[in-house]
Design a protein around this motif. Structure first.
Motif, mmCIF file in Angstrom:
data_model
loop_
_atom_site.group_PDB
_atom_site.id
_atom_site.type_symbol
_atom_site.label_atom_id
_atom_site.label_comp_id
_atom_site.label_asym_id
_atom_site.label_seq_id
_atom_site.Cartn_x
_atom_site.Cartn_y
_atom_site.Cartn_z
ATOM 1 N N PHE A 1 0.832 -1.198 0.000
ATOM 2 C CA PHE A 1 0.000 0.000 0.000
ATOM 3 C C PHE A 1 0.876 1.261 0.000
ATOM 4 C CE2 PHE A 1 -3.199 2.786 2.096
ATOM 5 C CZ PHE A 1 -4.126 2.700 1.084
ATOM 6 N N VAL B 1 2.628 1.638 -3.429
ATOM 7 C CA VAL B 1 1.702 2.122 -4.446
ATOM 8 C C VAL B 1 1.460 3.613 -4.279
ATOM 9 C CG1 VAL B 1 -0.694 2.031 -5.158
ATOM 10 C CG2 VAL B 1 0.567 -0.068 -4.833
ATOM 11 N N ASN B 2 1.299 4.035 -3.035
ATOM 12 C CA ASN B 2 1.030 5.449 -2.808
ATOM 13 C C ASN B 2 2.245 6.315 -3.083
ATOM 14 O OD1 ASN B 2 -1.746 5.973 -2.016
ATOM 15 N ND2 ASN B 2 -1.327 4.432 -0.463
ATOM 16 N N ASP C 1 2.025 6.835 -6.769
ATOM 17 C CA ASP C 1 0.968 7.803 -7.092
ATOM 18 C C ASP C 1 1.391 9.221 -6.729
ATOM 19 O OD1 ASP C 1 -0.671 5.883 -8.084
ATOM 20 O OD2 ASP C 1 -1.734 5.554 -6.196
ATOM 21 N N TYR D 1 1.839 12.597 -9.250
ATOM 22 C CA TYR D 1 1.188 13.889 -9.018
ATOM 23 C C TYR D 1 2.227 14.974 -8.737
ATOM 24 C CZ TYR D 1 -1.868 17.340 -6.862
ATOM 25 O OH TYR D 1 -2.525 18.491 -6.550
ATOM 26 N N ASP E 1 -3.104 -6.023 -5.353
ATOM 27 C CA ASP E 1 -4.266 -5.876 -6.226
ATOM 28 C C ASP E 1 -4.247 -4.555 -6.978
ATOM 29 O OD1 ASP E 1 -5.286 -8.264 -5.549
ATOM 30 O OD2 ASP E 1 -6.550 -7.506 -3.930
ATOM 31 N N ASN E 2 -3.228 -3.730 -6.701
ATOM 32 C CA ASN E 2 -3.244 -2.385 -7.247
ATOM 33 C C ASN E 2 -2.565 -2.333 -8.605
ATOM 34 O OD1 ASN E 2 -4.325 -0.767 -4.862
ATOM 35 N ND2 ASN E 2 -2.685 -1.990 -3.957
ATOM 36 N N ALA E 3 -3.356 -1.956 -9.609
ATOM 37 C CA ALA E 3 -2.814 -1.868 -10.955
ATOM 38 C C ALA E 3 -2.093 -0.538 -11.132
ATOM 39 C CB ALA E 3 -3.946 -1.989 -11.967
ATOM 40 N N ILE E 4 -0.925 -0.567 -11.751
ATOM 41 C CA ILE E 4 -0.219 0.670 -12.109
ATOM 42 C C ILE E 4 -0.317 0.808 -13.623
ATOM 43 C CG2 ILE E 4 1.960 1.931 -12.038
ATOM 44 C CD1 ILE E 4 1.012 1.395 -9.280
ATOM 45 N N LYS F 1 0.919 6.195 -16.335
ATOM 46 C CA LYS F 1 1.505 6.886 -15.184
ATOM 47 C C LYS F 1 3.023 6.799 -15.220
ATOM 48 C CE LYS F 1 -2.273 7.202 -12.298
ATOM 49 N NZ LYS F 1 -2.951 7.097 -11.038
ATOM 50 N N THR G 1 -1.363 12.758 -1.393
ATOM 51 C CA THR G 1 -1.693 11.372 -1.723
ATOM 52 C C THR G 1 -1.863 10.536 -0.450
ATOM 53 O OG1 THR G 1 -0.450 11.565 -3.758
ATOM 54 C CG2 THR G 1 -0.986 9.358 -3.028
ATOM 55 N N ALA H 1 -5.025 11.507 1.502
ATOM 56 C CA ALA H 1 -6.262 10.997 0.913
ATOM 57 C C ALA H 1 -6.356 9.487 1.077
ATOM 58 C CB ALA H 1 -6.325 11.365 -0.568
ATOM 59 N N ALA H 2 -5.194 8.816 1.063
ATOM 60 C CA ALA H 2 -5.225 7.360 1.130
ATOM 61 C C ALA H 2 -5.361 6.846 2.559
ATOM 62 C CB ALA H 2 -3.953 6.794 0.496
ATOM 63 N N SER H 3 -5.072 7.705 3.523
ATOM 64 C CA SER H 3 -5.138 7.225 4.905
ATOM 65 C C SER H 3 -6.590 7.094 5.336
ATOM 66 C CB SER H 3 -4.437 8.210 5.828
ATOM 67 O OG SER H 3 -5.308 9.272 6.117
ATOM 68 N N SER H 4 -6.785 6.358 6.411
ATOM 69 C CA SER H 4 -8.157 6.299 6.938
ATOM 70 C C SER H 4 -8.150 6.773 8.379
ATOM 71 C CB SER H 4 -8.702 4.881 6.817
ATOM 72 O OG SER H 4 -7.716 3.965 7.198
#
Lengths: 414, 318
Positions: free
Chosen positions: B3, B6-7, B10, B14, B134-137, B141, B252, B255-258
């Motif tokens: 995770f 991936v971030n 991302d 950006y 599961d994260n597609a790049i 990008k 990034t 936004a991705a954190s919970s």
């Protein structure tokens, strides 16, 4: 010189009188929407659909009261509550007695309050508000009144229909809710939590998230979180560029399940989502037309596209609004007796152009109609959107959605 | 772990996009002292031009031609607009670029309308390059990362290793001396403005398919670009790069954190009140980090200004 001026004045006066006499045949309807500014596309497209519906469905069939025509006039409210009230007054001063509006529930609240006050103060000079798109449930609940009618299914009813369909899909075990951080986004999330809890308590809500409205540049991190949560489906009430950005990001991040939306179609959205959304973007709305249920629908859309090649039928409910108003005026036998017209609309059952029946529920003035879940695809699409190869294909049809949906309206009748 | 990785990718995408925008802006500012409010509008023009070109000639020619067109437009604006206004001082310049931003937005709406354009990445890059978990790049990008890195290295090379770069750097600090040595300083200014806007245009060309091509795209990025160059230090290319990556990563991850602020309050030993409407901290109890993500860069800017008024790499006051 003086004589000449006088002559000119008389002519002008005579012409005005003549013009008024000629116009008196028309029953005017005020279309109070943002015809300029950021939301002008939606409003202009809506006005075209109204004028086409008036010409085709009412005037082309002999008009009402044996020959009077409908005339839909655009008033620009610039998406501001204050400007809306000014324009409403302008319309009323011009003698217009029917107001249609739908873009933004905030504006609808302003109009419904103003109409209520106006009618209280001017019982001999009443105005009728026909709301064809503003879906805040409050408008037909706490804020309901006798002179407001809603022709779209409200947000709660749409969620009810959507969750009915989801409840039957045993593949869905978990759901992610995401929406814009304001009243509508919150209402959608609350309705989803409530309905899913009642119908499928086993479905786990793995995320319930709000993002700032119109401020997010890159939706990828949100999409990553959705993928990481392992959700089987996503529900969102997003609209405009927030919808496009979110939809594309979720699909590109590798999410395979369905994304259930309220507004992911038309106005450039269908074309932009394009191939990325095929088979994953779903829209819950009324009046979908792929495949068309009757020849009449095909003819209507074909004629519309012939007249407005750049526009689409995006708000099917507009036909019901005008057809039902026309019938109510005929039943009342007058275009000025607003009370009689409102009574005629109450409880009216109507043959929907888009298939099935609709019924104006008398207790809260909410139109009960079929609501469909449709899929964004390019296969089997007869009527495409945005002049792209894509359109919406009906997957499920919920008959008379929200027929017994509870309401809190205490209607006072004159 | 996946995770985070991936971030990071991302955030890099950006951040580098922001860099392409802020690099031009910071160069223009350091050279002419003009805060170009219309900078993000050139970014938007780049996206729309590229969209229009891509309809007829495909994405790749758009990638080449659109930034050129935007650069020419930018140079024209400097030559026939800014240069004339320049003699009246900085305030008229600011007002001029501000008006230009509004004008460009209206022009774009006039020609292309208000709805979102179907400007998409080319077929060749429309596939998943690799997946982390599961994260597609998406391949696009990675393409964006390479383009921006290429731009950075080229700029760095030109500014520090070539004769043109030396003239530009000299003109930054001592314009009169450089002029006395026989260099055409106004020409250099026009060139820098043209290249700066062309970079913004290029950013628009490659960001359009990912972030959407619509009339609001300039406003959406406009303010954050200024934040970037203030944090990085006005006039510093390295500063622009570091600040862009910092902001990219920050937004990034936010936004991705919970992360919920309620957890923090609970950890501090407070109890959640039964009736939130009565509580002073009602907002805090229901707030999450992703909700406030977009304002974090501004918080960072204030912090940087307090601690280092020059910005991270800057040599003069902001």
């Amino acid at each position: 010189m003086r004589k000449k001026t006088f002559l000119g004045l008389t002519t002008a006066l005579a012409m005005t009188v003549g013009a008024t006499a000629a116009m008196a045949e028309n029953i005017k309807i005020a279309f109070l929407e943002p015809l300029s500014g950021a939301f002008a596309t939606t409003a202009t497209m809506g006005l075209a659909q109204y004028q086409f519906a008036a010409d085709t469905l009412v005037n082309g069939k002999g008009g009402v009261l044996g020959g009077d025509n409908f005339e839909v006039l655009g008033f620009d409210n610039k998406m501001s509550g204050k400007e809306t009230l000014v324009q409403l007054q302008v319309a009323i001063d011009q003698g217009i007695r029917f107001v249609v509006q739908g873009n933004s529930s905030g504006i609808a609240h302003a109009i419904t309050d103003a109409v209520k006050k106006h009618n209280k103060r001017n019982p001999d000079d009443l105005v009728l508000f026909l709301n064809y798109s503003a879906v805040d449930p409050a408008l037909t609940n706490d804020k309901c009144h006798f002179y407001h009618f809603r022709f779209d299914a409200h947000a709660g009813i749409k969620m009810d229909a959507l969750t009915d369909v989801m409840a039957e899909n045993q593949d869905i075990k978990s759901v992610y809710l995401i929406g814009q951080d304001y009243s509508f986004g919150k209402a959608v999330a609350a309705a989803a939590v409530n309905d899913l809890g009642a119908k499928r308590p086993d479905i786990e809500i793995v995320g319930n998230e709000l993002h700032p409205i119109g401020k997010v540049k890159d939706f990828t991190p949100y999409a990553r979180k959705i993928v990481a949560s392992g959700a089987d489906a996503v529900i969102t009430g997003n609209w405009g560029s927030d919808m496009v950005g979110l939809g594309k990001a979720i699909v590109e991040a590798g999410f395979k399940g369905p994304i259930y939306t309220y507004y992911a179609a038309g106005g450039g959205i269908t074309r932009t989502i394009g191939a990325a959304g095929v088979g994953s973007i779903y829209v819950v709305q009324e009046g979908n037309y792929n495949p068309p249920a009757s020849q009449r629908i095909s003819d209507y859309i074909t004629a519309f596209k012939a007249k407005y090649p750049d526009y689409d039928i995006t708000q099917a409910r507009i036909t019901n609004t005008l057809e039902m108003l026309a019938r109510a005026i005929n039943t009342a036998g007058s275009a000025t007796d607003i009370n009689a017209i409102a009574y005629a609309l109450e409880g009216m059952e109507h043959e929907n152009l888009w298939g099935g029946k609709v019924m104006m529920r008398p207790d809260d003035h909410q139109l009960i109609q079929n609501v469909q879940i449709a899929m964004h695809t390019d296969e089997g699409i007869e009527f495409k959107l945005d002049n792209s190869p894509y359109g919406l294909l009906i997957q499920n049809n919920v008959e008379m959605a929200g027929m017994d949906f509870p309401h809190t309206c205490k209607m006072k009748r004159p | 772990m996946d995770f985070i990785l991936v971030n990071i990718i991302d955030g890099l995408v950006y951040g580098l996009l922001l860099f392409m925008l802020s690099a031009g802006l910071t160069l223009i500012f350091s050279m002419m002292g003009v805060l170009n409010f219309a900078h993000a509008s050139f970014y938007m023009l780049g996206a729309y031009f590229a969209y229009q070109i891509s309809i007829f000639m495909g994405f790749w020619l758009g990638l080449l031609i659109a930034p050129l067109l935007v650069g020419i437009a930018g140079a024209g604006v400097e030559r026939y607009g800014l240069r004339r206004v320049h003699q009246y001082g900085h305030v008229p310049e600011l007002i001029f670029t501000f008006g230009l931003a509004l004008l460009i937005e209206e022009v774009v709406q006039f020609f292309w309308g208000k709805s979102q354009m179907a400007y998409v990445e080319p077929e060749v890059l429309h596939f998943t390059l690799f997946s982390i978990g599961d994260n597609a790049i998406a391949a696009y990008k990675v393409f964006m990362i390479f383009v921006s890195m290429g731009i950075f290295l080229t700029l760095l090379y030109i500014l520090t290793r070539t004769r043109v770069g030396m003239v530009i750097q000299a003109a930054l600090s001592y314009p009169r001396t450089v002029e006395a040595l026989g260099h055409n300083v106004p020409m250099v200014f026009m060139g820098v403005f043209g290249v700066g806007t062309a970079l913004a245009g290029l950013a628009g060309v490659i960001a359009g398919p990912m972030l959407g091509t619509f009339p609001g795209m300039a406003i959406l990025l406009g303010s954050i670009v200024f934040v970037t160059i203030v944090i990085g230090g006005l006039g510093s290319l390295w500063g622009a790069l570091v600040a862009s990556l910092l902001i990219g990563g920050l937004t990034t991850f936010a936004a991705a954190s919970s992360f919920q602020f309620a957890d923090l309050l609970l950890a501090l030993g407070m109890e959640r009140p039964a009736d939130l409407s009565e509580s002073m901290l009602a907002d805090l109890w229901t707030l999450s980090l992703p909700q406030i993500g977009p304002i974090l860069p501004y918080v960072l800017m204030v912090l940087v200004l307090v601690i280092r008024p020059h910005g991270l790499f800057g040599k003069r006051d902001a």
